[in-house]
Motif scaffolding. Structure first.
Motif, PDB file in Angstrom:
ATOM      1  N   SER A   1       0.749  -1.206  -0.271  1.00 26.08           N
ATOM      2  CA  SER A   1      -0.369  -0.307   0.109  1.00 26.08           C
ATOM      3  C   SER A   1       0.880   1.131  -0.507  1.00 26.08           C
ATOM      4  CB  SER A   1      -1.063   0.009   1.211  1.00 26.08           C
ATOM      5  OG  SER A   1       0.142   0.274   2.379  1.00 26.08           O
ATOM      6  N   HIS A   2       0.183   2.500  -0.757  1.00 23.71           N
ATOM      7  CA  HIS A   2       1.372   3.644  -0.413  1.00 23.71           C
ATOM      8  C   HIS A   2       0.314   4.959  -0.981  1.00 23.71           C
ATOM      9  CE1 HIS A   2       3.934   6.181  -3.274  1.00 23.71           C
ATOM     10  NE2 HIS A   2       4.232   6.361  -2.751  1.00 23.71           N
TER      11      HIS A   2
ATOM     12  N   GLN B   1      -2.542  10.899  -4.773  1.00 23.25           N
ATOM     13  CA  GLN B   1      -2.713   9.282  -5.194  1.00 23.25           C
ATOM     14  C   GLN B   1      -2.397   8.194  -4.037  1.00 23.25           C
ATOM     15  OE1 GLN B   1      -0.505   8.146  -9.034  1.00 23.25           O
ATOM     16  NE2 GLN B   1       0.849   7.665  -7.640  1.00 23.25           N
ATOM     17  N   ILE B   2      -3.519   7.262  -3.794  1.00 23.35           N
ATOM     18  CA  ILE B   2      -3.240   6.195  -3.530  1.00 23.35           C
ATOM     19  C   ILE B   2      -3.082   4.615  -4.334  1.00 23.35           C
ATOM     20  CG2 ILE B   2      -4.441   4.896  -1.596  1.00 23.35           C
ATOM     21  CD1 ILE B   2      -6.594   7.479  -0.815  1.00 23.35           C
ATOM     22  N   LEU B   3      -2.073   3.897  -4.155  1.00 19.82           N
ATOM     23  CA  LEU B   3      -2.130   2.524  -4.666  1.00 19.82           C
ATOM     24  C   LEU B   3      -2.044   1.258  -3.426  1.00 19.82           C
ATOM     25  CD1 LEU B   3       1.540   4.204  -7.156  1.00 19.82           C
ATOM     26  CD2 LEU B   3      -1.155   3.902  -7.558  1.00 19.82           C
ATOM     27  N   SER B   4      -2.356   0.513  -4.313  1.00 18.05           N
ATOM     28  CA  SER B   4      -2.441  -1.137  -3.422  1.00 18.05           C
ATOM     29  C   SER B   4      -2.180  -2.578  -4.672  1.00 18.05           C
ATOM     30  CB  SER B   4      -3.458  -1.139  -2.627  1.00 18.05           C
ATOM     31  OG  SER B   4      -4.495  -1.031  -4.142  1.00 18.05           O
ATOM     32  N   LEU B   5      -1.921  -3.175  -3.963  1.00 18.92           N
ATOM     33  CA  LEU B   5      -1.768  -4.258  -5.195  1.00 18.92           C
ATOM     34  C   LEU B   5      -2.069  -5.489  -4.326  1.00 18.92           C
ATOM     35  CD1 LEU B   5       0.947  -5.144  -6.437  1.00 18.92           C
ATOM     36  CD2 LEU B   5       1.708  -6.969  -4.057  1.00 18.92           C
ATOM     37  N   GLY B   6      -2.678  -5.849  -5.894  1.00 20.54           N
ATOM     38  CA  GLY B   6      -3.652  -7.203  -6.141  1.00 20.54           C
ATOM     39  C   GLY B   6      -2.832  -7.997  -6.807  1.00 20.54           C
ATOM     40  N   ASN B   7      -3.652  -9.060  -6.216  1.00 23.15           N
ATOM     41  CA  ASN B   7      -3.128 -10.432  -7.220  1.00 23.15           C
ATOM     42  C   ASN B   7      -1.174 -10.676  -7.238  1.00 23.15           C
ATOM     43  OD1 ASN B   7      -5.761 -11.474  -7.844  1.00 23.15           O
ATOM     44  ND2 ASN B   7      -5.217 -10.270  -9.809  1.00 23.15           N
ATOM     45  N   GLY B   8      -1.000 -10.372  -5.414  1.00 25.16           N
ATOM     46  CA  GLY B   8       0.294 -10.754  -5.080  1.00 25.16           C
ATOM     47  C   GLY B   8       1.133 -12.023  -4.923  1.00 25.16           C
TER      48      GLY B   8
ATOM     49  N   GLN C   1      -4.793   2.096  -8.924  1.00 27.08           N
ATOM     50  CA  GLN C   1      -4.844   3.422  -8.109  1.00 27.08           C
ATOM     51  C   GLN C   1      -5.996   3.727  -7.577  1.00 27.08           C
ATOM     52  OE1 GLN C   1      -3.839   6.206 -10.607  1.00 27.08           O
ATOM     53  NE2 GLN C   1      -4.260   7.638  -8.987  1.00 27.08           N
ATOM     54  N   GLY C   2      -6.751   4.258  -5.998  1.00 32.86           N
ATOM     55  CA  GLY C   2      -7.484   4.362  -5.852  1.00 32.86           C
ATOM     56  C   GLY C   2      -7.843   3.831  -4.830  1.00 32.86           C
ATOM     57  N   GLY C   3      -9.119   4.234  -3.918  1.00 33.98           N
ATOM     58  CA  GLY C   3      -9.217   3.976  -2.506  1.00 33.98           C
ATOM     59  C   GLY C   3      -9.931   2.939  -2.650  1.00 33.98           C
ATOM     60  N   SER C   4      -9.895   1.788  -0.958  1.00 32.22           N
ATOM     61  CA  SER C   4     -10.521   1.214  -1.099  1.00 32.22           C
ATOM     62  C   SER C   4     -12.158   1.308  -0.810  1.00 32.22           C
ATOM     63  CB  SER C   4     -10.627   0.739   0.408  1.00 32.22           C
ATOM     64  OG  SER C   4     -11.125   1.061   1.873  1.00 32.22           O
TER      65      SER C   4
ATOM     66  N   GLY D   1     -13.955   1.953  -3.912  1.00 32.55           N
ATOM     67  CA  GLY D   1     -14.301   1.010  -5.381  1.00 32.55           C
ATOM     68  C   GLY D   1     -13.430   2.052  -5.915  1.00 32.55           C
ATOM     69  N   GLY D   2     -13.704   1.450  -7.061  1.00 33.32           N
ATOM     70  CA  GLY D   2     -13.611   2.690  -8.446  1.00 33.32           C
ATOM     71  C   GLY D   2     -12.279   2.722  -8.333  1.00 33.32           C
ATOM     72  N   GLN D   3     -11.400   1.519  -8.129  1.00 31.59           N
ATOM     73  CA  GLN D   3      -9.658   1.301  -8.423  1.00 31.59           C
ATOM     74  C   GLN D   3      -9.567   1.273  -9.844  1.00 31.59           C
ATOM     75  OE1 GLN D   3      -8.319  -1.902  -5.689  1.00 31.59           O
ATOM     76  NE2 GLN D   3      -8.146   0.019  -4.800  1.00 31.59           N
ATOM     77  N   MET D   4      -8.128   1.216 -10.341  1.00 32.99           N
ATOM     78  CA  MET D   4      -8.083   1.379 -12.200  1.00 32.99           C
ATOM     79  C   MET D   4      -6.571   0.669 -11.889  1.00 32.99           C
ATOM     80  SD  MET D   4      -7.035   4.713 -14.339  1.00 32.99           S
ATOM     81  CE  MET D   4      -6.236   5.591 -13.427  1.00 32.99           C
ATOM     82  N   GLY D   5      -6.354   0.183 -12.502  1.00 27.94           N
ATOM     83  CA  GLY D   5      -5.247  -1.076 -13.062  1.00 27.94           C
ATOM     84  C   GLY D   5      -4.243   0.240 -13.645  1.00 27.94           C
ATOM     85  N   ARG D   6      -2.805   0.019 -12.917  1.00 24.59           N
ATOM     86  CA  ARG D   6      -2.358   1.120 -14.058  1.00 24.59           C
ATOM     87  C   ARG D   6      -0.894   0.009 -14.233  1.00 24.59           C
ATOM     88  NH1 ARG D   6       0.031   5.862 -11.112  1.00 24.59           N
ATOM     89  NH2 ARG D   6       0.522   5.535 -12.892  1.00 24.59           N
ATOM     90  N   GLY D   7      -0.947  -1.112 -13.873  1.00 27.91           N
ATOM     91  CA  GLY D   7       0.027  -2.251 -14.761  1.00 27.91           C
ATOM     92  C   GLY D   7       0.700  -3.436 -13.729  1.00 27.91           C
TER      93      GLY D   7
END
Length: 250
Positions: free
Chosen positions: A41-42, A151-158, A175-178, A180-186
């Protein structure tokens, strides 16, 4: 010491999945042994322009350009990595922090000695959990005139693996808060060489870095931003400085 490199592979389209691309390459080229999943989380805050202090010394002027202005704003970064628990890391970095960062294209892959020099980021650590959350709320509620949340960043499927002399961590950067509305950055990927090449000292680092580069290049994944050496890397924060660099806005 173990030698680590970080890679950010941006999504080329809304339908692309760089995380699966990396995983597919790993499983097709090697026989990876799964390790425990990991998380990240960042949060990053940008210095409010009015809070920047001008440099009064005449030495700050070069050909009529104020270095304080040309260096850009500073960033306050708050980083949590599950494999560096139970600490939260707080870093102050600049918009043009000197580091060995490659953009992943032939035209920008050559890094000069000047780009690899400079002052290291200022980093402190605090306990994770409630103390970390209290610090974030303090920055948001009391220091808004100085720091604006960017911005707020988090990790999925680590996913994490052991591959011979390497430890590899891969995950989807969102990118996005918990709420909802998160966007995949890469995808982000951390590759650490723990073999004999990663010995203490400059020669050991250079040898280990070459091995890590060879491992990544062997996956034939193009277009990644790469971070190797950053100022202050050997001062005790390990890969934290590298993570702050690769997650810093461009």
């Amino acid at each position: 010491m173990p030698v680590t490199a970080l890679y950010f592979l941006p999504a080329s389209s809304p339908d692309s999945n760089p995380t699966q691309d990396i995983l597919a390459k790993l499983t097709s080229h090697y026989d990876p042994s799964p390790l425990l999943p990991w998380t990240l989380s960042h949060r990053i805050f940008r210095e409010v322009p009015s809070a920047q202090l001008p440099v009064q010394s005449s030495s700050s002027l070069t050909n009529g350009v104020d270095k304080a202005k040309s260096s850009g704003p500073r960033f306050l970064q708050i980083l949590n990595l599950s494999h560096h628990a139970p600490r939260t890391f707080v870093a102050i970095t600049s918009a043009h922090s000197a580091s060995q960062t490659r953009a992943g294209t032939p035209a920008s892959s050559n890094i000069s000695a000047e780009a690899a020099s400079g002052e290291p980021a200022t980093i402190v650590s605090i306990p994770a959990g409630p103390p970390s959350e209290e610090f974030i709320q303090l920055v948001v509620s009391k220091f808004g005139p100085l720091w604006q949340q960017r911005q707020i960043l988090s990790l999925g499927n680590g996913h994490a693996f052991e591959v011979g002399d390497f430890r590899v961590r891969v995950g989807e950067l969102r990118q996005g808060g918990s709420g909802g509305g998160q966007m995949g950055r890469g995808a982000v990927c951390e590759v650490t060489c723990v073999g004999e090449e990663a010995e203490q000292g400059k020669d050991g680092w250079e040898a280990g870095e070459a091995v890590v580069k060879g491992f990544w290049e062997g996956l034939a994944l193009h277009g990644a931003r790469e971070v190797y050496w950053v100022p202050g890397l050997g001062d005790g924060e390990g890969t934290i400085r590298q993570w702050c660099e690769i997650l810093r806005p461009r």
